[in-house]
Design a protein around this motif. Sequence first.
Motif, PDB file in Angstrom:
ATOM      1  N   SER A   1       0.844  -1.205   0.000  1.00  0.00           N
ATOM      2  CA  SER A   1       0.000   0.000   0.000  1.00  0.00           C
ATOM      3  C   SER A   1       0.877   1.253   0.000  1.00  0.00           C
ATOM      4  O   SER A   1       0.450   2.326  -0.386  1.00  0.00           O
TER       5      SER A   1
ATOM      6  N   ASP B   1      -6.347   4.674   5.132  1.00  0.00           N
ATOM      7  CA  ASP B   1      -5.303   3.656   5.124  1.00  0.00           C
ATOM      8  C   ASP B   1      -5.737   2.557   6.094  1.00  0.00           C
ATOM      9  O   ASP B   1      -5.739   2.754   7.310  1.00  0.00           O
TER      10      ASP B   1
ATOM     11  N   TYR C   1      -4.044  -2.288   8.655  1.00  0.00           N
ATOM     12  CA  TYR C   1      -4.114  -3.296   9.739  1.00  0.00           C
ATOM     13  C   TYR C   1      -5.506  -3.899   9.906  1.00  0.00           C
ATOM     14  O   TYR C   1      -5.792  -4.530  10.908  1.00  0.00           O
TER      15      TYR C   1
ATOM     16  N   THR D   1      -3.546  -3.769   2.469  1.00  0.00           N
ATOM     17  CA  THR D   1      -2.333  -4.494   2.094  1.00  0.00           C
ATOM     18  C   THR D   1      -2.368  -5.944   2.588  1.00  0.00           C
ATOM     19  O   THR D   1      -3.016  -6.234   3.594  1.00  0.00           O
TER      20      THR D   1
ATOM     21  N   SER E   1       0.589  -7.232   3.269  1.00  0.00           N
ATOM     22  CA  SER E   1       1.900  -7.313   3.924  1.00  0.00           C
ATOM     23  C   SER E   1       1.785  -7.795   5.353  1.00  0.00           C
ATOM     24  O   SER E   1       2.622  -8.549   5.836  1.00  0.00           O
ATOM     25  N   LYS E   2       0.791  -7.326   6.073  1.00  0.00           N
ATOM     26  CA  LYS E   2       0.700  -7.650   7.504  1.00  0.00           C
ATOM     27  C   LYS E   2       0.007  -8.993   7.720  1.00  0.00           C
ATOM     28  O   LYS E   2       0.328  -9.718   8.644  1.00  0.00           O
TER      29      LYS E   2
HETATM   30  C1  PLP Z   1      -0.210   2.565   8.381  1.00  0.00           C
HETATM   31  C2  PLP Z   1       0.578   1.879   7.314  1.00  0.00           C
HETATM   32  N1  PLP Z   1       0.238   2.069   6.038  1.00  0.00           N
HETATM   33  C3  PLP Z   1       0.895   1.494   5.037  1.00  0.00           C
HETATM   34  C4  PLP Z   1       1.977   0.671   5.277  1.00  0.00           C
HETATM   35  C5  PLP Z   1       2.710   0.098   4.101  1.00  0.00           C
HETATM   36  O1  PLP Z   1       2.755  -1.266   4.048  1.00  0.00           O
HETATM   37  P1  PLP Z   1       2.978  -2.059   2.680  1.00  0.00           P
HETATM   38  O2  PLP Z   1       3.589  -1.123   1.699  1.00  0.00           O
HETATM   39  O3  PLP Z   1       3.877  -3.169   3.006  1.00  0.00           O
HETATM   40  O4  PLP Z   1       1.636  -2.474   2.216  1.00  0.00           O
HETATM   41  C6  PLP Z   1       2.387   0.438   6.587  1.00  0.00           C
HETATM   42  C7  PLP Z   1       3.564  -0.403   6.881  1.00  0.00           C
HETATM   43  O5  PLP Z   1       4.052  -0.505   7.975  1.00  0.00           O
HETATM   44  C8  PLP Z   1       1.659   1.065   7.647  1.00  0.00           C
HETATM   45  O6  PLP Z   1       2.003   0.904   8.926  1.00  0.00           O
END
Ligand code: PLP
Length: 433
Positions: free
Chosen positions: A122, A235, A238, A266, A268-269
């Motif tokens: 993201s 955003d 989480y 995302t 990612s988490k």
């Molecule tokens: C609030 C928030 N937004 C976006 C991201 C971006 O994560 P990613 O680019 O891995 O999706 C993070 C990563 O720590 C985050 O804490």
Amino acid sequence: MSVTLKSPGAGEVQFAGLSQRSRWAADQAISFLMQQGVENPGVISLAAGLVDESSLPADLLRETAAELLQEPAMARSALQYGTTQGRLDLRNQLVGYLAEQEGVPREELGVDSTRLVVTTGSQQLLSILCETLLDPGDICIVGAPTYFVFLGCLAGVGAEAVSVPLDANGMQPERLEAALTRLQSEGRLERVKLIYVVSEFDNPSGASLSAERRRAVLDIAEKWSIHQPLLVLEDAAYRDLRYAGTPRPSLLFEDKSRERVIYTQTFSKSLSPGLRVGFGVLPRSLQKAVLDRKGNEDFGSANFPQAIVARLLRNGTFRGHVERVRGAYREKLSAMLSAAERHFSDLPGVAWGRPQGGLYVWMSLPETIDTGFDSPLFQTAVKEFGVMYVPGELCFAPDARATNHMRLSFGVQTPEGIAAGMERLAGAVAKTL
Ligand SMILES: Cc1ncc(COP(=O)(O)O)c(C=O)c1O
């Protein structure tokens, strides 16, 4: 050890012809922090925002990748360049995934696959949006505190962050209204383009925006769209990581027009940051500009990880995985909160949040205690007690800088590591107090 904020590999010599944008983007805290973790291996890091190593789905991804590669047509498509907007099979799955999160059938979501863009995490979309929407001197409203990498993105395009205080229920609408009133009286309302909100289990505060406040923020954005549309950037990085309480509709879903909110999320988490698959839902009016910009950056995120995520969503294994991940983090959060209770409750003026999800606990110390990289507390914590945290000041825009907070991550350490880290940190805080 004296610490100065420099990007890794930063030398004394700088190329004289750097662009203005390079100078605006210089010395971001994120790179410095990643480096600190690597350079201090004996230290228990409550700083790193990395995810739980033991729940990274190696077996699941090995099987899924093998399945994909065994199907010749699928293998060819996954290993080829894709489109700028992202794979259609993934975007179709994402519509269903979003509908499930909102608790409605797909047809009632009011968003179809044409509205989605798949991005490299993201983070890429956050950065592209800053490039797409903000000229130097334009204003984005942010929480105090807020996600510090986004502050870097704003700085990187020469935009100004105007802060609005948060409490346990997220951004305070009356304070948001007050900030907009002040900007209007200063003749700067037309520079305000965006309100940035981390809606669930904020990084760093852990707070989630309450349902009433979601509607209030949307109403305020609509009311103050006087010179141009004031957009809300939600955003939801989480959102999948809820360990207690009841899920809430997103701001995206609350916005019946589906044109006010830019939504990002995302994998990612919840799955793996190594895949770096994120996505956004865009207002129609922004789609072309965002895709044009992404076309310049990479004309499409890596296709293979997208194909993997599409398959995990389609066959339902993502759901099972995320349940397991939540179980692991629930235990870690509980370890951090009980260690905080055990070691910090007797320390005067120390307070902390009790989030229901995410990866962070936000701890506040008396205002006289500085937590910054160069402070006695940080130095004592790292050198004497062997524990590291993120100084809270990184998470404030320059107009609201506060120096007495710490962001504590429970993502990486085991529950035992968290307990030990918290005990060490309490030792350092008690010594400094
Ligand atoms: C609030 C928030 N937004 C976006 C991201 C971006 O994560 P990613 O680019 O891995 O999706 C993070 C990563 O720590 C985050 O804490």
